[in-house]
Structures are given as C-alpha cells and as structure tokens.
Design an enzyme around this catalytic site. Structure first.
Site, mmCIF file in Angstrom:
data_model
loop_
_atom_site.group_PDB
_atom_site.id
_atom_site.type_symbol
_atom_site.label_atom_id
_atom_site.label_comp_id
_atom_site.label_asym_id
_atom_site.label_seq_id
_atom_site.Cartn_x
_atom_site.Cartn_y
_atom_site.Cartn_z
ATOM 1 N N LYS A 190 3.691 3.336 -11.423
ATOM 2 C CA LYS A 190 4.832 4.075 -10.454
ATOM 3 C C LYS A 190 5.918 4.668 -11.598
ATOM 4 O O LYS A 190 6.102 4.218 -12.497
ATOM 5 C CB LYS A 190 5.389 3.023 -9.566
ATOM 6 C CG LYS A 190 4.423 2.379 -8.475
ATOM 7 C CD LYS A 190 5.181 1.450 -7.802
ATOM 8 C CE LYS A 190 4.370 0.952 -6.740
ATOM 9 N NZ LYS A 190 3.794 1.938 -5.572
ATOM 10 N N ARG B 263 -4.715 -3.474 -0.651
ATOM 11 C CA ARG B 263 -6.002 -3.520 0.073
ATOM 12 C C ARG B 263 -7.071 -4.383 -0.812
ATOM 13 O O ARG B 263 -7.825 -4.760 -0.068
ATOM 14 C CB ARG B 263 -6.407 -2.007 0.431
ATOM 15 C CG ARG B 263 -6.528 -1.135 -0.648
ATOM 16 C CD ARG B 263 -6.527 0.259 -0.237
ATOM 17 N NE ARG B 263 -5.339 0.714 -0.242
ATOM 18 C CZ ARG B 263 -4.795 1.980 0.010
ATOM 19 N NH1 ARG B 263 -5.805 3.023 0.025
ATOM 20 N NH2 ARG B 263 -3.697 2.496 -0.128
HETATM 21 N N1 BES Z 1 3.285 -1.637 -2.453
HETATM 22 C C1 BES Z 1 2.860 -0.376 -2.327
HETATM 23 C C2 BES Z 1 3.160 0.407 -1.051
HETATM 24 C C3 BES Z 1 4.844 0.310 -0.770
HETATM 25 C C4 BES Z 1 5.512 1.642 -0.703
HETATM 26 C C5 BES Z 1 5.639 -0.639 -0.255
HETATM 27 C C6 BES Z 1 6.906 1.400 -0.552
HETATM 28 C C7 BES Z 1 6.842 -0.714 -0.034
HETATM 29 C C8 BES Z 1 7.742 0.702 -0.007
HETATM 30 C C9 BES Z 1 1.467 -0.147 -2.317
HETATM 31 O O1 BES Z 1 0.654 -1.117 -3.320
HETATM 32 C C10 BES Z 1 0.985 1.375 -2.989
HETATM 33 O O2 BES Z 1 1.352 1.498 -4.064
HETATM 34 N N2 BES Z 1 0.431 2.048 -2.174
HETATM 35 C C11 BES Z 1 0.258 3.561 -2.644
HETATM 36 C C12 BES Z 1 -1.163 3.843 -2.258
HETATM 37 C C13 BES Z 1 -1.667 5.052 -2.709
HETATM 38 C C14 BES Z 1 -1.924 4.868 -4.372
HETATM 39 C C15 BES Z 1 -3.024 5.053 -2.272
HETATM 40 C C16 BES Z 1 1.132 4.457 -1.910
HETATM 41 O O3 BES Z 1 1.653 3.942 -0.932
HETATM 42 O O4 BES Z 1 1.592 5.363 -2.535
HETATM 43 MN MN MN Z 2 0.765 -0.481 -5.220
#
Ligand code: BES
Ligand code: MN
Ligand code: ZN
Length: 501
Positions: free
Chosen positions: A281, A355
């Site tokens: 990230k 997931r």
């Molecule tokens: N933990 C994150 C989602 C999240 C985003 C939680 C903002 C709280 C606040 C999750 O694991 C994630 O990174 N999801 C990705 C999925 C994508 C890579 C398909 C996302 O939402 O960008």
């Molecule tokens: Mn994530």
C-alpha cells in the site's frame, strides 16, 4: 458504568444533572422559510417543562439535533443541573436518535467533570426501547481512545440513572442487557484501538482467551502448524509472509438446553496490520491499517455479550488473525493457493488478503457444523466508495437470512445497506489458470470481494458485512469519539438473540 432504573417524576430525582430531550413540535416542513420551531421538553413532567420554557421560547435555541443547553440550579427540580439535548423534529424522532442523544449527554457532561447523571426517557419512544437506547448510547459516548496520551484526562461517567415509567423489573432487565451490550461494544473498541505492535495475532488471541475464561466460553487457539495441517492454504498464504505467528481463534458457546440446530457461525477478519504485502500500500494513511482486525474484534466482543446474555442457541465465533506483510517469505502476485475447501485461487493482488483468510474461516465454520454464517470484515476500500462512512455494506446469499438480519439491524440502530450479489459479477473473479482470482479489479470491488467469499459459504445461508468505512470514525461526533466505532456488534447480538426465541 453503573445503571439504575428509577420509576418516578424526573423533577423528583436528586442528581448532579438531569438530562431531558427537547423536540420541535412545529408542523411545517424543515424548508419552510417562516417556519418557527416549537420547542418543548419531551416529557409530561410539568416542572421540567416549566423550567425550560423561557429558554426554549427565547429564540436562542434552534432545536437542532445534538444541540445542548445547560441550566444550573433549576427551580422546582431536585437535580443540581438540567441538561437539555435537542432531538430535532418530534415527528421523525426515534430510538436511533435517542441513542446518539444519550451519547451526546455523556460527552457533554463528562467533559465538565461530572461523574453521574439521570436521564429522563422522552415521550414518543416506548419505555423499554428508550431504556435500551439510552444505556447503549451512554456507553458508546463514554469511550475515549486516548490511552497513550500523557495528558489523558480519563474522564468517565461512573453511574447513570434512567428515569422512566412502567414495569420496573422489565425495564431493569432491559437496562442490564443494554449494559452488557454497551460494555461489549467498548471491549471491541479497545481491541481495535490498539496499534499493531500492541495487538499482534498472539495478543489478540490472549485477549480472547482471557475474556472467554471470564464469561465461561470455550476458547481454542491454533497456530501455524495446525493451520497448515488443516490445509488452510488461503489463510496460510497471508500468514506466511509475517514473522508474527498467526492465530486461529475459535470460541464456542453451547448453552445447556439449546437445540442441536441451528449453529450460528460468526467469522471475523483479524488482520492486525495490513501493509498490502508484496502489492504494498502507499505510505499515506497506511497507519490506519491497524484497524483491519475490526471484524475479528467485533466477533470477540459479540461472543462476550452472547455468553453473558445467554440466549438458547449455539454459536461459534472464529477469528482468522494474522499480519499481512511483505517479506522474503511472502506470497507473490501470480501465486496459486489451494484453500481448505479445495478451491484453487490465483493471487492477483496480495492486498486482497481479507477474503483469503475468511475463505478458510467460513469453510472451517461449516466443517464445525455451522448452519448459518455471518462474517464481518474491513474488506474493501470499494465499499467506502459505494457507501461512504455512513452505512456498512450487507451482502447475503439468502433472502430469509437477510430479512432476519435486517430486523435485528434495525432494532440495534446501526446503519447498513444491502448490496447486490448477482451471478453476473462472478465473471470478474474467473481465472485462466485456477478456479478463481482473489481480485476482481476496480469496478464493483466490494461486490466482487463478497462474490469471492460466497464461493466458500456455498449453500449455507450467509451474511457478509463490509465494515471498512464504518469501523473507524474519521472525526469525532457529539455522541462518539474519533476512532473505533464498534459497528455491527449490536446487530450481531440482536441477530443471535432472534434465533433463541
Ligand atoms: N483492509 C483493506 C480494505 C480497507 C480499505 C479497509 C480502507 C479499511 C479502509 C483490504 O485488505 C484491501 O486492501 N482491499 C483492497 C482490495 C483490492 C486489492 C482488490 C482494496 O480495497 O483496495
Ligand atoms: Mn489489504
Ligand atoms: Zn485488509
């Protein structure tokens, strides 16, 4: 917080502060230009009405939701102070507002150094519903997350008296239940609030064990060996990248006299820190990913409440706890993993880790005999795009299950909105080399994430709650501090109770 029910006229109650709700009884639409508010205290107690009348007709009070006014030495009342909290229009006033008004009262009074108060239940909400809303809302307001500040004031309300009318025993039962729920919600918020160096999977499991011992729940914690032995390849694929050992937390509630079925499974995402892994990230805002275990913490708190409220239904709580880290051992985009169910997963993005851990958590819950599943997870940024910070997303593979949950959710006064799960979305998670991919791309990201989970819930009635936008308050509100919200716990507990009757 100690809670007491008093059946009495509010004017007769001796206390540091009496809280009363002000409503606007005017008929005009809120947009009417020359509409004047008709503000009155929502009580039949004439003495309270009278003491507030001058202020409320002075034009100084707008009557907007959460507006507070404090009067000292109110003549005709035994209270030392009268705190008026506005609730907006009388017509649309509900227990949803009342809950937040109670939180507002707590925050207004505790910041003034007051430690106890009485709350007069307002007209317009049935007494039992009002008691629950006030006690739950007061607990929500009483929580502050500034543990690590040297100047932490640690101001708290120690005792609340709800002044009402009706059958005292019934109302006391409601107050006690609401207190259990409020305390459990704050227990969850405490877990979520901790930073990742103080809330590793091991620490989360220890906290769960300690809680379970206190309330008489069975708790088992499994580590890396057992996760691998059980062939939880999806869960392990995330855990393998971290030096912190993962924990599979299994809490079992089996009350005497409960029927063999249903068995409810509560499965939570417990990512104690989500760096994104190799698909790392951006640095900006990454510190917030300490709350990526909120779904898991919600299930631990819900199990606490369930153990104390003792509904006659079997419940199993499962939390898949791990960090998501980049390292020489971390999984990489393109890797193929075999989940516990046997399904193969092509990893497109290692940041779609929630997931993966839930896939095995849901399948494992079914193996343990769960007949109904609910999961909660801070799963996608996409749900925040879709619903903002206001509503959590509800996904369901079964309309009956949805209706049940919706009923519980409405009673609990939490904002959630149903999202679709049409078969068409499945195309987005097709893989050319495995059964499915772990990322469906940019469009409809919250839905495709849920479609992925659906592959593992299969035909078991299942609800998925995406709480990414609602588990953390971005700003403080009059009724709640900035930080962990404890969303979904109340709905879950209400949902479980619904199976016991
Ligand atoms: N933990 C994150 C989602 C999240 C985003 C939680 C903002 C709280 C606040 C999750 O694991 C994630 O990174 N999801 C990705 C999925 C994508 C890579 C398909 C996302 O939402 O960008
Ligand atoms: Mn994530
Ligand atoms: Zn995550």
């Amino acid at each position: 917080m100690k809670t007491t029910i008093v059946v009495s006229r509010p004017a007769e109650v001796e206390c540091e502060a009496l809280v009363a709700v002000v409503l606007d009884y005017s008929d005009g639409a809120p947009t009417d230009k020359d509409k004047k508010p008709q503000l009155k205290v929502a009580t039949t107690d004439k003495a309270v009405q009278d003491i507030a009348a001058d202020l409320l007709t002075s034009g100084e009070v707008a009557g907007k939701l959460f507006e507070t006014n404090l009067l000292h030495k109110p003549a005709g009342l035994k209270a030392k102070r009268l705190l008026l909290v506005s609730g907006g229009g009388a017509k649309r006033f509900s227990s949803y507002d009342l809950r937040r008004i109670a939180g507002t009262a707590v925050r207004a009074l505790k910041s003034r150094g007051i430690r106890s108060f009485a709350f007069a239940t307002p007209d317009g909400v049935a007494a039992e519903e009002a008691v629950r809303a006030i006690v739950e809302g007061a607990h929500v307001g009483n929580f502050d997350p500034d543990y690590y500040r040297s100047d932490r004031k640690d101001q708290k309300i120690d005792a609340i008296t709800v002044v009402t009318s009706g059958d005292k025993a019934t109302l006391e039962k409601a107050a006690n239940e609401a207190q259990v729920i409020g305390e459990s919600q704050n227990f969850t918020r405490d877990l979520v609030n901790e930073p990742s160096n103080r809330m590793t999977p091991t620490i989360l499991a220890d906290r769960a064990k300690k809680m379970c011992a206190e309330v008489g729940l069975k708790c088992e914690v499994y580590g890396a060996d057992k996760i691998k032995e059980m062939k939880m390849g999806a869960f392990w694929s995330v855990a393998q990248g971290s030096d912190e050992p993962p924990a599979l937390i299994v809490m079992t509630y089996e009350p005497a006299g409960a029927p063999a079925k249903p068995v409810l499974g509560l499965v939570g995402k417990g990512i104690t820190f989500d760096t994104g892994g190799i698909s790392i990230k951006p640095a900006d805002g990454m510190e917030k990913m300490k709350y990526d275990m909120a779904g898991g913490a919600t299930m631990i708190g819900a199990m606490r409440a369930i153990a104390l409220l003792k509904p006659k239904v079997k419940v199993i709580g499962i939390v898949c706890a791990t960090e998501n880290m980049p390292s020489g051992k971390a999984q990489k985009p393109g890797d193929v993993q075999i989940a516990m169910s046997g399904k193969s997963i092509e990893i497109i993005n290692t940041d779609a880790e929630g997931r993966l851990v839930l896939a095995d958590g849901l399948y494992y819950a079914r193996q343990l005999g769960c007949t109904h599943l609910v999961d909660a997870a801070t799963l996608t940024g996409a749900v925040v795009v879709a619903l903002g910070y206001t509503n959590a997303g509800i996904f369901a593979n079964d309309d009956n299950m949805y209706e049940r949950f919706r009923g519980a959710n409405a009673k609990a006064g939490e904002k959630m909105w149903r999202m679709p799960l049409d078969d068409e979305y499945k195309e987005q998670i097709r893989s050319s080399i495995a059964d499915i991919v772990n990322s469906g791309g940019r469009w409809g990201g919250a839905v495709t994430a849920a479609m992925f989970l659906k592959e593992f819930a299969e035909d078991t009635p299942w609800i998925h709650l995406d709480i990414a936008g609602t588990a953390w308050m971005e700003d403080q509100k009059p009724w709640i501090a900035k930080g962990p919200s404890g969303i979904a716990l109340r709905s879950l507990v209400e949902f479980v109770k619904g199976f016991a009757s």
